[in-house]
Design a protein around this motif. Structure first.
Motif, PDB file in Angstrom:
ATOM      1  N   ARG A 145       0.260  -2.889  -5.793  1.00 47.48           N
ATOM      2  CA  ARG A 145      -0.108  -1.579  -5.239  1.00 47.48           C
ATOM      3  C   ARG A 145      -0.063  -0.521  -6.348  1.00 47.48           C
ATOM      4  O   ARG A 145      -0.933   0.338  -6.425  1.00 47.48           O
TER       5      ARG A 145
ATOM      6  N   ASP B 272      -3.304   1.639  -7.164  1.00 47.86           N
ATOM      7  CA  ASP B 272      -3.223   3.097  -7.060  1.00 47.86           C
ATOM      8  C   ASP B 272      -3.473   3.778  -8.395  1.00 47.86           C
ATOM      9  O   ASP B 272      -4.016   4.886  -8.434  1.00 47.86           O
TER      10      ASP B 272
ATOM     11  N   LYS C 195      -8.610  -3.455  -5.381  1.00 47.67           N
ATOM     12  CA  LYS C 195      -7.771  -3.913  -4.264  1.00 47.67           C
ATOM     13  C   LYS C 195      -8.042  -5.366  -3.890  1.00 47.67           C
ATOM     14  O   LYS C 195      -7.265  -5.968  -3.150  1.00 47.67           O
TER      15      LYS C 195
END
Length: 187
Positions: free
Chosen positions: A140, A144, A150
């Motif tokens: 993550r 981010d 993703k």
């Protein structure tokens, strides 16, 4: 009925504290019955030499039992790893790699350190389960930050032990059960 009151198919209580470390890209403290494992995921923008130029990232697992994680002091492995430790590291790494799209990880290595603080059976499965939480948090962090897509996330993984103790099938063996088991394995 087992010594701790669980049915044969009962799990010990499991609790996971995510983001328990300030400096790791992902971390988790997993408590599984009386077993406690601290898992920390470190992201490196490099690859092992044998993987460079192949268009894939890498995830690996590390494992250690701290000296007073057991009823008697466990020696630190300063002169090479025992066969048991090497086997557990391979198991953790393989399990965690199954949860990642390594091609989407690009030129990154994620090292998941699993340090057993207290052992009461199930250190492998606690390491895999807590290690996955730490790994997912590190992924993550990469997503981010715009470093990877993703699509890097695969299917989540968790593990549990099963075994035969006195001819009875049991789920989630404690140390007392594991030490008497006719056979046991991790799923």
């Amino acid at each position: 009925m087992r010594a701790d009151g669980r049915a044969g198919d009962g799990l010990r209580a499991v609790a996971i504290t995510p983001n328990c470390l300030d400096y790791a890209e992902g971390s988790a403290l997993i408590t599984w019955g009386r077993t406690r494992v601290l898992c920390a995921a470190t992201v490196e923008a490099s690859l092992p030499a044998w993987l460079e130029g192949r268009g894939s990232g890498w995830v690996t697992g590390e494992y250690a039992m701290l000296p007073r994680s057991t009823t008697t002091r466990t020696q630190r492995e300063t002169r090479g790893l025992s066969g048991r430790t090497q086997e557990i590291r391979r198991l953790i790494g393989r399990a965690l790699r199954a949860s990642v799209n390594l091609e989407a990880l690009a030129e990154h290595t994620i090292i998941v350190d699993c340090d057993v603080i207290q052992a009461d059976g199930g250190t492998r499965v606690a390491s895999i389960t807590g290690g996955f939480v730490a790994l997912a948090l590190a992924l993550r962090h990469l997503v981010d930050g715009g470093f990877v897509d993703k699509k890097v996330f695969g299917a989540p993984v968790a593990a549990v032990s099963v075994g035969l103790v006195d001819g009875e099938p049991l789920l989630d063996l404690s140390y007392e059960e594991d030490s008497r088991a006719d056979v046991d394995f991790n799923v």
